[in-house]
Design an enzyme around this catalytic site. Structure first.
Site, mmCIF file in Angstrom:
data_model
loop_
_atom_site.group_PDB
_atom_site.id
_atom_site.type_symbol
_atom_site.label_atom_id
_atom_site.label_comp_id
_atom_site.label_asym_id
_atom_site.label_seq_id
_atom_site.Cartn_x
_atom_site.Cartn_y
_atom_site.Cartn_z
ATOM 1 N N HIS A 1 0.721 -1.140 -0.022
ATOM 2 C CA HIS A 1 0.124 -0.024 0.015
ATOM 3 C C HIS A 1 1.120 1.346 0.207
ATOM 4 O O HIS A 1 1.816 1.075 0.936
ATOM 5 C CB HIS A 1 -0.545 0.337 1.690
ATOM 6 C CG HIS A 1 -1.339 1.279 1.550
ATOM 7 N ND1 HIS A 1 -2.550 2.265 0.714
ATOM 8 C CD2 HIS A 1 -1.629 1.937 3.022
ATOM 9 C CE1 HIS A 1 -2.447 3.445 1.489
ATOM 10 N NE2 HIS A 1 -1.974 3.099 2.860
ATOM 11 N N TYR B 1 -5.596 8.858 1.662
ATOM 12 C CA TYR B 1 -5.655 10.410 3.337
ATOM 13 C C TYR B 1 -4.891 10.755 2.679
ATOM 14 O O TYR B 1 -3.742 10.739 2.662
ATOM 15 C CB TYR B 1 -5.912 8.536 4.086
ATOM 16 C CG TYR B 1 -4.897 7.620 4.346
ATOM 17 C CD1 TYR B 1 -3.974 8.000 4.989
ATOM 18 C CD2 TYR B 1 -5.404 6.670 3.470
ATOM 19 C CE1 TYR B 1 -3.474 7.263 5.082
ATOM 20 C CE2 TYR B 1 -4.341 5.792 3.969
ATOM 21 C CZ TYR B 1 -2.712 5.877 4.545
ATOM 22 O OH TYR B 1 -2.167 5.047 5.086
ATOM 23 N N ASP C 1 -29.054 -19.676 15.820
ATOM 24 C CA ASP C 1 -30.782 -20.426 16.449
ATOM 25 C C ASP C 1 -30.545 -21.731 14.968
ATOM 26 O O ASP C 1 -30.346 -21.393 14.130
ATOM 27 C CB ASP C 1 -32.005 -19.597 16.078
ATOM 28 C CG ASP C 1 -31.515 -18.907 14.747
ATOM 29 O OD1 ASP C 1 -30.385 -19.210 13.550
ATOM 30 O OD2 ASP C 1 -32.984 -18.291 14.089
#
Length: 808
Positions: A222, A256, A541
């Site tokens: 990255h 960013y 469940d």
């Protein structure tokens, strides 16, 4: 307390040592192949952005705890966490709408945040060109972590409690004895241990392979770059403070930003996936101090630099002065990997964890190891959540690469991957394609969402138009399919329902101990029941059918259920996953008996074949097991047969239903019908964070049947503070998709779990977690991407509370 060895002294390993020792487990040894504390892994180069808000409630909880903990850390060289806040900006209408959705998540999950205008964003972050954006979302408690300092500060706390940290100590293997770990073999000898935790970062998958454990993660490179001096920042930050502006995300450009004094750091996902071959990496970087930092690839960064200078014009007067491609882990679904090796007791993993979630993951792992269950639901991160196909190298590589590409994309909740499709298909798949099925994927299965063959059924229905977002991956045909199910009869492919066979002399006693309801009933009985963890939280469940004195068929939810059962299985019980060798068609609707009875010599009347019973019989010449259960709230059966008879069974039933107006119906209709009927979906409506009484499922708990897992916790549980309730929207055109915040008297009091449009009541019905004091008839509002919709708390079920439609 156990003797524990943690492999890896990065941000996860040090956080874990701190969490373990804080709970009294002081015999903890942390080993790392590198130096302390810049060990050479991902932590050593992490940019340290901690944005808390995530579509996952669990990941948000991990990040929130990380912020809370990092705010308490001290380091002699300066701050470990700088709470400068976070700002995400929108440059497109789609992103601006998505920030409204993100604002809803923040409110639902308890994160402080607010939407800002473009001018407010520019005032908060003066480098931003306000003319390039529409607005932003600001979270003041987000911030910057100095990852190595945070790791060291936590390590020092652990050391003060008795932990030991051993640098330059490479783990060469895991010592096993009688099916459990006994220690680790290192370059300096064997370190004894009762518990070994693999927190080795992107090296973890290679290490786990030594103990025959697949960790579905891919190390990815990255890009991260630092600019030269930025004029407006000169003199703004002290060298010690380093940053004062909010951390910034420009997700429309996959970027960013954060301050480094008077320079800007830029992280980019705006490049091709760069998976790293670990065998090559370990050979080529064995002697390097920072093997996780690869050479920068300038050409890949060119689009990122162009987009960065557009948003932050001040960058145009600078250039990239330092840059590298840093390695960190990606998984097929974007979640971390946590849990204990099923076949090697005491070997745990905490992998694919970013700094953002590090302390939260460490806390949950420590609770899991020492207390038996974490306080936060970790099912999304469970080591055994993956189907077999999702653990294959090809699948892991391709889907993890796609996760990298989409890391900043606007992802619709019903958007499914386009690659590696068609891997699991039911025997009815060809018939579905002929009927124009629109497929989505779940658990590797191709599942029909709706059928174009039913398009003409919408003509006589008044179906409100949807907004563009909620209309994606949806069709009004699904409303018509639900309507036909209520009025006539429909066939549903239930093959992807996970099925296990539990057999052997101890099968009944085993299932009695593992579940909450009484399953030790007559042959032919079908029982709805729950599996709890030791804290009384709902793990799953189940539907349990007794097909013989010592043979049961269990309808479950995911591979986690098999893992849980197998860990507790005694030697006199055999557990098999029979899903792939069988298939199932749900036939439901008021005309279901008229359609199926002529095919069967056995009496299918209500008195002869009652609700929640099973029957092994024949339809035509085909051997089937019929279970009279209905997840859609209508008369009918789940009809099972082996996969080789599947195609013939579909054709037999479809032909028999022609005179009764039968249709094939998809999962969107199925979901709406089950919400009308008040049926829960595990993992969406309830998780391990909820007990049966809170979820409205205490009817499935028999406290008089003897001991079962979780019983002691239920006996000591306080009264519910929150409950799962049905809410019905006032506006027929109102739509929600799940995870929206719910308000009462102006305060956020809960969140939506799942929702569906009901053709029966002509409104959207949703489940929402609300305060236990919420009464039927109370008004509440739901925020859908910035629009408030009025709703009313409704008694359950909304449809057919007397069960007359099922029992006829």
């Amino acid at each position: 307390m156990p003797k524990i060895v943690v492999i890896g002294a990065g941000i996860v390993g040090t956080s874990l040592a701190d969490e373990l020792t804080a709970r009294g487990a002081t015999d903890v040894t942390v080993v790392d192949r590198g130096p302390l504390f810049a060990t050479g892994g991902s932590t050593s180069h992490a940019p340290g952005l901690v944005f808390q808000t995530n579509p996952s409630k669990t990941m948000t909880a991990f990040a929130r705890y990380t912020v809370e903990k990092f705010c308490t850390l001290d380091h002699p060289d300066g701050w470990a966490f700088n709470q400068v806040g976070g700002l995400e900006v929108a440059a497109t209408p789609e992103r601006w709408a998505d920030l409204h959705r993100k604002s809803g998540w923040a409110q639902a999950w308890g994160i402080e945040g607010r939407l800002l205008s473009a001018d407010e964003c520019a005032a908060l972050h003066p480098l931003v060109d306000r003319d390039r954006i529409l607005g932003g979302f600001h979270t003041p408690t987000d911030g910057l972590a100095k990852a190595v300092r945070a790791a060291e500060a936590q390590a020092r706390r652990a050391i003060a409690r008795g932990a030991a940290f051993l640098p330059h100590t490479e783990v060469l293997g895991v010592v096993e004895k009688a099916g459990r770990v006994a220690g680790v073999r290192t370059s300096d000898g064997v370190i004894d241990a009762d518990v070994v935790v693999c927190a080795a970062g992107f090296w973890g998958a290679e290490l786990a392979r030594q103990v025959d454990l697949v960790l579905p993660l891919v190390p990815m490179a990255h890009q991260y770059a630092r600019t030269g001096q930025i004029a407006p920042l000169v003199g703004r930050n002290t060298e010690r403070a380093e940053a004062g502006l909010p951390i910034l995300r420009h997700q429309d450009a996959d970027l960013y930003f954060r301050e480094h004094g008077d320079r800007i750091g830029i992280g980019s996902y705006c490049h091709r996936p760069m998976p790293v071959d670990m065998s090559t990496l370990m050979a080529d970087t064995a002697g390097e101090a920072m093997p996780s930092m690869l050479p920068f690839t300038d050409d890949d960064f060119a689009p990122a630099w162009s987009a960065a200078t557009e948003l932050l014009p001040a960058l145009a007067d600078s250039k990239v002065e330092e840059a590298f491609n840093g390695i960190f882990s990606f998984t097929p679904d974007g979640f971390s990997i946590m849990g204990e090796h099923r076949d090697l007791a005491g070997f745990w993993v905490a992998e694919a964890v970013w700094v953002t979630h590090s302390a939260g993951v460490a806390k949950a792992t420590a609770e899991w190891i020492l207390d038996g269950t974490p306080a936060v639901d970790v099912s999304e991160c469970d080591l055994y959540r993956f189907e077999d196909v999702a653990r294959s190298p090809a699948f892991v590589m391709q889907t993890s690469s796609q996760a990298f590409v989409e890391v900043y994309d606007v992802i619709h909740p019903y958007q499914f991957r386009s690659a590696l499709r068609g891997l699991r298909t039911s025997p009815f798949h060809a018939r579905h394609r002929e009927l124009g099925a629109h497929f989505y994927e779940g658990g590797g299965w191709e599942r029909p969402a709706w059928f174009e063959a039913n398009a003409g059924l919408t003509a006589d229905l008044d179906i409100p138009e949807r907004d563009e977002w909620s209309a994606r991956h949806w069709s009004p045909i699904s409303v018509a399919e639900a309507h036909v199910t209520r009025e006539r009869v429909a066939m549903y492919d239930m093959t992807p329902l996970t099925r296990y066979e539990v057999a052997g002399p101890g099968a009944a006693a085993f299932l009695q101990r593992m579940t909450t309801n009484n399953i030790d009933k007559s042959v032919g009985s079908v029982t709805y029941t729950l599996m709890l963890d030791e804290a009384g939280g709902i793990r799953s469940d189940l539907t349990v059918a007794r097909l013989g004195p010592t043979t049961f068929q269990v309808g479950a939810n995911s591979p986690r259920d098999f893992d849980w059962l197998d860990r507790h299985r005694p030697d006199d019980v055999v557990l098999r996953d029979i899903t792939g060798g069988t298939c199932c068609i749900g036939v439901w609707g008021p005309l279901a008996r008229d359609m199926v009875q002529p095919l069967c010599k056995d009496d299918l009347s209500h008195n002869a074949f009652r609700y929640f019973r099973a029957l092994r019989t024949y339809l035509g010449a085909l051997p089937v097991t019929m279970m009279r259960v209905s997840y859609v709230g209508e008369l009918g059966w789940e009809i099972y047969t082996s996969a080789d008879y599947g195609g013939a069974l579909w054709d037999l039933l479809f032909e028999a239903g022609r005179d009764h107006g039968v249709i094939a119906a998809g999962r969107v209709a199925f979901n709406s019908l089950r919400i009308e009927k008040g049926y829960r979906s595990w993992g969406t409506d309830m998780t391990t964070e909820h007990r049966p009484a809170e979820a409205g499922l205490d009817f499935a708990v028999r406290m008089d049947k003897g001991d079962f897992v979780g019983r002691a916790a239920l006996e000591q549980a306080p009264p519910p503070q929150k409950t799962l309730r049905s809410i019905v929207f006032d506006d027929p055109a109102a739509v929600v998709l799940g995870k929206e915040p719910v308000y009462a008297a102006g305060d956020c009091v809960g969140y939506v779990t799942s929702a569906g449009y009901s053709p029966t009541v002509g409104r959207t019905i949703a489940y929402a977690w609300l305060p236990a004091g919420a009464d039927t008839g109370d008004p509440v509002t739901v925020d859908y991407r910035g629009t408030r919709h009025r709703t009313t708390v409704h008694a359950e079920p909304v449809l057919d509370p007397d069960m007359l439609r099922i029992r006829r």
